[in-house]
Motif scaffolding. Structure first.
Motif, PDB file in Angstrom:
ATOM      1  N   UNK A 145      42.741  28.193  29.614  1.00  0.00           N
ATOM      2  CA  UNK A 145      41.382  27.730  29.332  1.00  0.00           C
ATOM      3  C   UNK A 145      40.372  28.319  30.309  1.00  0.00           C
ATOM      4  N   UNK A 146      40.897  28.892  31.389  1.00  0.00           N
ATOM      5  CA  UNK A 146      40.038  29.563  32.367  1.00  0.00           C
ATOM      6  C   UNK A 146      40.108  31.076  32.228  1.00  0.00           C
ATOM      7  N   UNK A 147      40.791  31.529  31.174  1.00  0.00           N
ATOM      8  CA  UNK A 147      40.909  32.962  30.952  1.00  0.00           C
ATOM      9  C   UNK A 147      41.955  33.640  31.807  1.00  0.00           C
ATOM     10  N   UNK A 148      42.923  32.859  32.292  1.00  0.00           N
ATOM     11  CA  UNK A 148      43.974  33.399  33.160  1.00  0.00           C
ATOM     12  C   UNK A 148      45.352  33.050  32.605  1.00  0.00           C
ATOM     13  N   UNK A 149      46.361  33.866  32.933  1.00  0.00           N
ATOM     14  CA  UNK A 149      47.732  33.503  32.549  1.00  0.00           C
ATOM     15  C   UNK A 149      48.305  32.497  33.545  1.00  0.00           C
ATOM     16  N   UNK A 150      49.395  31.803  33.181  1.00  0.00           N
ATOM     17  CA  UNK A 150      50.056  30.918  34.148  1.00  0.00           C
ATOM     18  C   UNK A 150      50.534  31.715  35.357  1.00  0.00           C
ATOM     19  N   UNK A 151      50.534  31.102  36.518  1.00  0.00           N
ATOM     20  CA  UNK A 151      50.922  31.775  37.754  1.00  0.00           C
ATOM     21  C   UNK A 151      51.928  30.932  38.531  1.00  0.00           C
ATOM     22  N   UNK A 193      49.596  40.293  35.980  1.00  0.00           N
ATOM     23  CA  UNK A 193      48.792  39.813  34.854  1.00  0.00           C
ATOM     24  C   UNK A 193      47.551  39.074  35.343  1.00  0.00           C
ATOM     25  N   UNK A 194      47.704  38.269  36.371  1.00  0.00           N
ATOM     26  CA  UNK A 194      46.556  37.532  36.916  1.00  0.00           C
ATOM     27  C   UNK A 194      45.544  38.491  37.529  1.00  0.00           C
ATOM     28  N   UNK A 195      46.026  39.472  38.277  1.00  0.00           N
ATOM     29  CA  UNK A 195      45.116  40.461  38.889  1.00  0.00           C
ATOM     30  C   UNK A 195      44.334  41.213  37.813  1.00  0.00           C
ATOM     31  N   UNK A 196      44.983  41.492  36.693  1.00  0.00           N
ATOM     32  CA  UNK A 196      44.318  42.210  35.608  1.00  0.00           C
ATOM     33  C   UNK A 196      43.237  41.357  34.946  1.00  0.00           C
ATOM     34  N   UNK A 197      43.368  40.035  35.042  1.00  0.00           N
ATOM     35  CA  UNK A 197      42.425  39.130  34.379  1.00  0.00           C
ATOM     36  C   UNK A 197      41.288  38.684  35.298  1.00  0.00           C
ATOM     37  N   UNK A 198      41.497  38.714  36.603  1.00  0.00           N
ATOM     38  CA  UNK A 198      40.471  38.261  37.542  1.00  0.00           C
ATOM     39  C   UNK A 198      39.211  39.093  37.347  1.00  0.00           C
ATOM     40  N   UNK A 199      38.112  38.409  37.293  1.00  0.00           N
ATOM     41  CA  UNK A 199      36.793  39.026  37.116  1.00  0.00           C
ATOM     42  C   UNK A 199      36.596  39.676  35.753  1.00  0.00           C
ATOM     43  N   UNK A 200      37.493  39.432  34.815  1.00  0.00           N
ATOM     44  CA  UNK A 200      37.259  39.916  33.455  1.00  0.00           C
ATOM     45  C   UNK A 200      36.176  39.037  32.832  1.00  0.00           C
ATOM     46  N   UNK A 201      35.563  39.516  31.777  1.00  0.00           N
ATOM     47  CA  UNK A 201      34.535  38.728  31.083  1.00  0.00           C
ATOM     48  C   UNK A 201      35.134  37.416  30.586  1.00  0.00           C
ATOM     49  N   UNK A 202      36.362  37.477  30.099  1.00  0.00           N
ATOM     50  CA  UNK A 202      37.022  36.270  29.595  1.00  0.00           C
ATOM     51  C   UNK A 202      37.241  35.251  30.708  1.00  0.00           C
ATOM     52  N   UNK A 204      32.571  27.949  31.762  1.00  0.00           N
ATOM     53  CA  UNK A 204      32.691  26.829  30.825  1.00  0.00           C
ATOM     54  C   UNK A 204      33.300  25.612  31.510  1.00  0.00           C
ATOM     55  N   UNK A 205      34.299  25.848  32.354  1.00  0.00           N
ATOM     56  CA  UNK A 205      34.925  24.747  33.089  1.00  0.00           C
ATOM     57  C   UNK A 205      33.902  24.035  33.959  1.00  0.00           C
ATOM     58  N   UNK A 206      33.141  24.804  34.722  1.00  0.00           N
ATOM     59  CA  UNK A 206      32.159  24.198  35.624  1.00  0.00           C
ATOM     60  C   UNK A 206      31.018  23.526  34.868  1.00  0.00           C
ATOM     61  N   UNK A 207      30.704  24.041  33.698  1.00  0.00           N
ATOM     62  CA  UNK A 207      29.643  23.445  32.885  1.00  0.00           C
ATOM     63  C   UNK A 207      30.175  22.359  31.954  1.00  0.00           C
ATOM     64  N   UNK A 208      31.478  22.114  32.011  1.00  0.00           N
ATOM     65  CA  UNK A 208      32.139  21.075  31.205  1.00  0.00           C
ATOM     66  C   UNK A 208      31.872  21.251  29.717  1.00  0.00           C
ATOM     67  N   UNK A 209      32.130  22.483  29.259  1.00  0.00           N
ATOM     68  CA  UNK A 209      31.942  22.805  27.854  1.00  0.00           C
ATOM     69  C   UNK A 209      33.111  23.668  27.385  1.00  0.00           C
ATOM     70  N   UNK A 210      33.230  23.812  26.086  1.00  0.00           N
ATOM     71  CA  UNK A 210      34.269  24.688  25.528  1.00  0.00           C
ATOM     72  C   UNK A 210      33.861  26.132  25.752  1.00  0.00           C
ATOM     73  N   UNK A 211      34.806  26.989  26.103  1.00  0.00           N
ATOM     74  CA  UNK A 211      34.465  28.398  26.302  1.00  0.00           C
ATOM     75  C   UNK A 211      34.071  29.063  24.976  1.00  0.00           C
ATOM     76  N   UNK A 212      33.179  30.025  25.063  1.00  0.00           N
ATOM     77  CA  UNK A 212      32.802  30.821  23.908  1.00  0.00           C
ATOM     78  C   UNK A 212      33.488  32.159  23.990  1.00  0.00           C
ATOM     79  N   UNK A 213      34.755  32.205  23.611  1.00  0.00           N
ATOM     80  CA  UNK A 213      35.540  33.430  23.729  1.00  0.00           C
ATOM     81  C   UNK A 213      35.030  34.501  22.790  1.00  0.00           C
ATOM     82  N   UNK A 214      35.037  35.737  23.261  1.00  0.00           N
ATOM     83  CA  UNK A 214      34.700  36.899  22.434  1.00  0.00           C
ATOM     84  C   UNK A 214      35.998  37.451  21.854  1.00  0.00           C
ATOM     85  N   UNK A 215      36.010  37.703  20.569  1.00  0.00           N
ATOM     86  CA  UNK A 215      37.226  38.233  19.937  1.00  0.00           C
ATOM     87  C   UNK A 215      37.252  39.671  20.086  1.00  0.00           C
TER      88      UNK A 215
END
Length: 166
Positions: free
Chosen positions: A43-49, A139-148, A155-166
């Motif tokens: 939900x934060x745009x990251x894989x499990x670690x 996998x986590x390093x590849x996702x850090x700072x990605x747009x996703x 979205x987490x900090x704003x307490x809203x659902x993320x608006x994922x780009x497909x």
């Protein structure tokens, strides 16, 4: 991965993400009924670690591991017990007491025998766990700072659902 003594997790609050990863690394997990456990990283745009991708399927099977990792769903302690994520479920305020009791029981086991038993129980899984943790880190390093990832965190900090780009 190298500690040969008994490790215990007494869970009395949320065990989410890194907290659950740490608990899964322990030999015994005792959870109070009111807690929730889950892997919300997706939900934060990251894989499990933290070894979660390897330990979770070993504990709960592929189906529940996929459900937890792909949905971010948090489980109550009773369900976690039923699927094997925790070893015991106790009333609020008792996790630490039960963990100390288990540690006391372990103190009656010969130290060399306990070390040997733990080594033998882990022998087959350690190489796979090391490889999984390396893959998780990559996998986590590849996702850090990605747009996703940035959208997920915002979205987490704003307490809203993320608006994922497909």
């Amino acid at each position: 991965m190298q500690f040969n003594g008994l490790t215990l997790a007494a869970l009395n609050g949320y065990a989410l993400g890194g907290g659950l990863s740490l608990a899964m690394a322990c030999d015994v997990r005792i959870a109070e009924r009111q807690i929730e456990l889950g892997l919300p990283e997706g939900r934060l745009g990251l894989p499990p670690c933290g070894g979660s991708s390897c330990r979770l399927p070993q504990l709960v099977g592929d189906g529940w591991a996929r459900r937890m990792a792909l949905t971010g769903e948090a489980l109550r302690a009773e369900r976690a017990l039923r699927i094997g994520l925790v070893d015991e479920c106790v009333d609020a305020g008792f996790a630490k007491i039960v963990a100390i009791s288990v540690a006391d029981q372990a103190s009656h086991t010969g130290p060399a025998a306990a070390r040997a038993a733990k080594t033998l129980l882990q022998a087959e899984r350690l190489p796979a766990l090391r490889a999984a943790m390396e893959a998780e880190l990559a996998a986590a390093r590849a996702r850090i700072d990605s747009a996703e990832q940035q959208e997920g965190a915002q979205a987490f900090f704003e307490r809203r659902a993320p608006g994922w780009q497909q």
